[in-house]
Design a protein around this motif. Structure first.
Motif, mmCIF file in Angstrom:
data_model
loop_
_atom_site.group_PDB
_atom_site.id
_atom_site.type_symbol
_atom_site.label_atom_id
_atom_site.label_comp_id
_atom_site.label_asym_id
_atom_site.label_seq_id
_atom_site.Cartn_x
_atom_site.Cartn_y
_atom_site.Cartn_z
ATOM 1 N N ASN A 121 -7.665 14.349 4.741
ATOM 2 C CA ASN A 121 -8.617 13.237 4.621
ATOM 3 C C ASN A 121 -8.379 12.350 3.393
ATOM 4 O O ASN A 121 -9.320 11.870 2.781
ATOM 5 N N GLU A 122 -7.088 12.140 3.092
ATOM 6 C CA GLU A 122 -6.779 11.169 2.035
ATOM 7 C C GLU A 122 -6.740 9.761 2.630
ATOM 8 O O GLU A 122 -7.250 8.812 2.056
ATOM 9 N N LEU A 123 -6.105 9.657 3.808
ATOM 10 C CA LEU A 123 -5.876 8.331 4.377
ATOM 11 C C LEU A 123 -6.860 8.018 5.497
ATOM 12 O O LEU A 123 -7.090 6.852 5.814
ATOM 13 N N GLY B 280 7.887 20.566 -1.040
ATOM 14 C CA GLY B 280 7.549 19.446 -0.182
ATOM 15 C C GLY B 280 8.348 18.182 -0.435
ATOM 16 O O GLY B 280 8.118 17.169 0.222
ATOM 17 N N TYR B 281 9.271 18.249 -1.396
ATOM 18 C CA TYR B 281 10.216 17.139 -1.558
ATOM 19 C C TYR B 281 11.627 17.575 -1.156
ATOM 20 O O TYR B 281 12.600 16.908 -1.467
ATOM 21 N N GLY B 282 11.705 18.743 -0.490
ATOM 22 C CA GLY B 282 12.995 19.197 0.006
ATOM 23 C C GLY B 282 13.142 18.739 1.450
ATOM 24 O O GLY B 282 14.007 17.951 1.786
ATOM 25 N N GLY C 30 4.312 9.855 -6.711
ATOM 26 C CA GLY C 30 3.870 8.721 -5.901
ATOM 27 C C GLY C 30 2.427 8.327 -6.123
ATOM 28 O O GLY C 30 2.121 7.169 -6.387
ATOM 29 N N SER C 31 1.524 9.297 -6.056
ATOM 30 C CA SER C 31 0.110 8.913 -6.063
ATOM 31 C C SER C 31 -0.625 9.302 -7.340
ATOM 32 O O SER C 31 -1.766 8.880 -7.534
ATOM 33 N N SER C 32 0.036 10.087 -8.203
ATOM 34 C CA SER C 32 -0.658 10.502 -9.425
ATOM 35 C C SER C 32 0.350 10.997 -10.460
ATOM 36 O O SER C 32 0.513 12.199 -10.648
ATOM 37 N N SER D 272 0.845 -1.196 0.000
ATOM 38 C CA SER D 272 0.000 0.000 0.000
ATOM 39 C C SER D 272 0.883 1.249 0.000
ATOM 40 O O SER D 272 2.085 1.180 0.307
ATOM 41 N N TYR D 273 0.263 2.392 -0.300
ATOM 42 C CA TYR D 273 0.971 3.684 -0.285
ATOM 43 C C TYR D 273 1.632 3.903 1.075
ATOM 44 O O TYR D 273 2.786 4.322 1.155
ATOM 45 N N GLU D 274 0.913 3.577 2.152
ATOM 46 C CA GLU D 274 1.469 3.792 3.492
ATOM 47 C C GLU D 274 2.592 2.811 3.802
ATOM 48 O O GLU D 274 3.572 3.176 4.453
#
Ligand code: NIG
Ligand code: FE
Length: 423
Positions: free
Chosen positions: A250-252, A149-151, A326-328, A99-101
């Motif tokens: 509220n994604e996960l 947000g990837y730094g 990662g997700s899209s 899973s993603y997590e």
């Protein structure tokens, strides 16, 4: 420039709206058989039915839409297109059932991208990201929000935000930059999440604000990431610099992210795969845009956000790409429009409003972008000849874009129109 022989000029905004809320989303003011004139400053000048086609001078460029539909170009209000490398290895892991997590817990996911980004020079990161920005532009996006947000360290977050600023300089896209230092806890702060949040507030935000690199701030407020208290601390700190929040919520899980976002006047709360009646009614009663990301639901096999219920309750719903490794891993807003119809049961008109004017509203740009009216940006898509608006999301893999106009300028002729190849 004058565009003539438009079969349907769709997405007009006679009422001067800056968003479409609830039942307004089903309305798409249009003229069948139309022309449109663009002013020299790249805004819409005027439009009307073909029987009132104005005379043109020699100097005026004329474009024959040849029975194509004209719609506003897409406004993609949520993307992470600045990243280094690719995470196709995790794609295969997901095929094998992780899973993603689980992938994130194994050191993959966002931290994996942060490692790649750390090793990549600003120039190389710019080159890789520019390619993606060009790609989404050619797919009809004229207005794009891009997140850091990837730094996850001060120097690397600044590197990302500078790359976003450079993209905005070289492409005709309208770009909005969002500081997402709270996307995950940086490796140097592993096990010390509270200290990382303080680092964001005390060191990162002031530096980002000093360079004027961010229009908005974002926090990944979700199970296993940041809590509602941490989210509130960060967005209250950002407010002191006049930077408004857009929240990953509220994604996960039912994370409380919607409540926190609405309470703090967030421009949007995004993802919303897991929301119930309480969150829906809060969003419907507020000006916070409910942004849903069907591309992430599709790619990760998650539930789709309840866009239908949110619209029926009166919320302002936007759909965005979430383009990220990662997700899209797709920024194709044509697909997002189609998924809105196919999977979320929005009408073609509702879903088009969600990817245009409401996407603009989620970037605080609803007054200038995402709809067609005199004085608003001439950011337009001319389609191939089409019989009806519904044919576009219906024929969802056809390359239906014939011409893209950004700031009043023609960007391409992707495929010949019937009129060009007719004998
Ligand atoms: O919006 N959910 C949080 N962030 C991104 C994914 C980031 C990643 O996996 O690299 C998202 O889906
Ligand atoms: Fe995202």
């Amino acid at each position: 420039m004058l565009i003539k022989n438009i079969s349907l000029l769709a997405g007009l905004n006679p009422g001067g709206l800056t968003r479409r809320r609830g039942s307004e989303m089903s309305e798409l003011p249009s003229i069948a058989g139309a022309w449109l004139r663009i002013a020299p400053d790249g805004t819409v000048d005027s439009y009307g039915p073909m029987d009132s086609l104005p005379e043109t001078s020699e100097a005026e460029e004329t474009t024959d839409a040849a029975g194509g539909i004209v719609i506003p170009a897409f406004c993609d209000s949520h993307s992470h297109i600045v990243y280094a490398g690719s995470r196709h290895g995790e794609f295969v892991d997901k095929i094998h059932g992780l899973s993603y997590e689980q992938i994130a817990a194994n050191g993959g996911g966002i931290l994996n991208s942060a490692d790649r980004l750390h090793e990549t020079s600003e120039d190389d990161l710019f080159a890789q990201s520019l390619e993606r920005a060009r790609e989404v532009m050619m797919k009809g996006t004229a207005c794009l929000e891009i997140k850091s947000g990837y730094g996850l360290t001060l120097p690397d977050e600044l590197k990302m935000l500078r790359v976003i600023a450079r993209i905005a300089q070289v492409l005709p896209l309208t770009v909005r930059a969002t500081f997402l230092g709270a996307h995950a806890v940086g490796r140097a702060y592993a096990g010390r999440q509270g200290e990382y949040v303080s680092h964001i507030i005390n060191d990162m935000l002031p530096a980002v604000a000093a360079e004027g690199l961010a229009d908005f701030v974002d926090v990944f407020c979700d199970r296993g990431f940041f809590t509602t208290d941490e989210t509130a601390r960060i967005i209250e700190a950002a407010a002191r610099y006049g930077i408004r929040p857009k929240i990953h919520a509220n994604e996960l899980d039912f994370s409380g992210g919607v409540q926190t976002g609405v309470r703090h006047g967030a421009l949007s709360t995004d993802h919303l795969e897991r929301i119930g009646d309480e969150e829906i009614s809060l969003l419907a009663q507020s000006d916070t845009v409910a942004t849903m990301l069907p591309g992430a639901s599709f790619f990760l096999g998650m539930p789709y956000g309840p866009a239908r219920r949110a619209i029926d309750a009166g919320a302002t719903v936007a759909l965005a790409s979430d383009y990220n490794p990662g997700s899209s891993p797709s920024g194709d807003m044509r697909t997002v429009w189609a998924l809105g119809c196919i999977k979320m049961k929005l009408t073609p008109e509702e879903a088009l409003n969600a990817v245009t004017i409401n996407g603009a509203a989620a970037m605080d740009l609803g007054a200038s972008h995402g709809s067609i009216a005199a004085g608003r940006k001439a950011n337009l898509i001319i389609t191939r000849p089409m019989q009806a608006l519904a044919q576009i999301p219906y024929q969802y893999t056809t390359p239906w874009i014939s011409e893209l106009i950004i700031n009043g300028k023609r960007m391409m002729a992707v495929c010949p129109r019937a009129v060009d190849i007719a004998p």
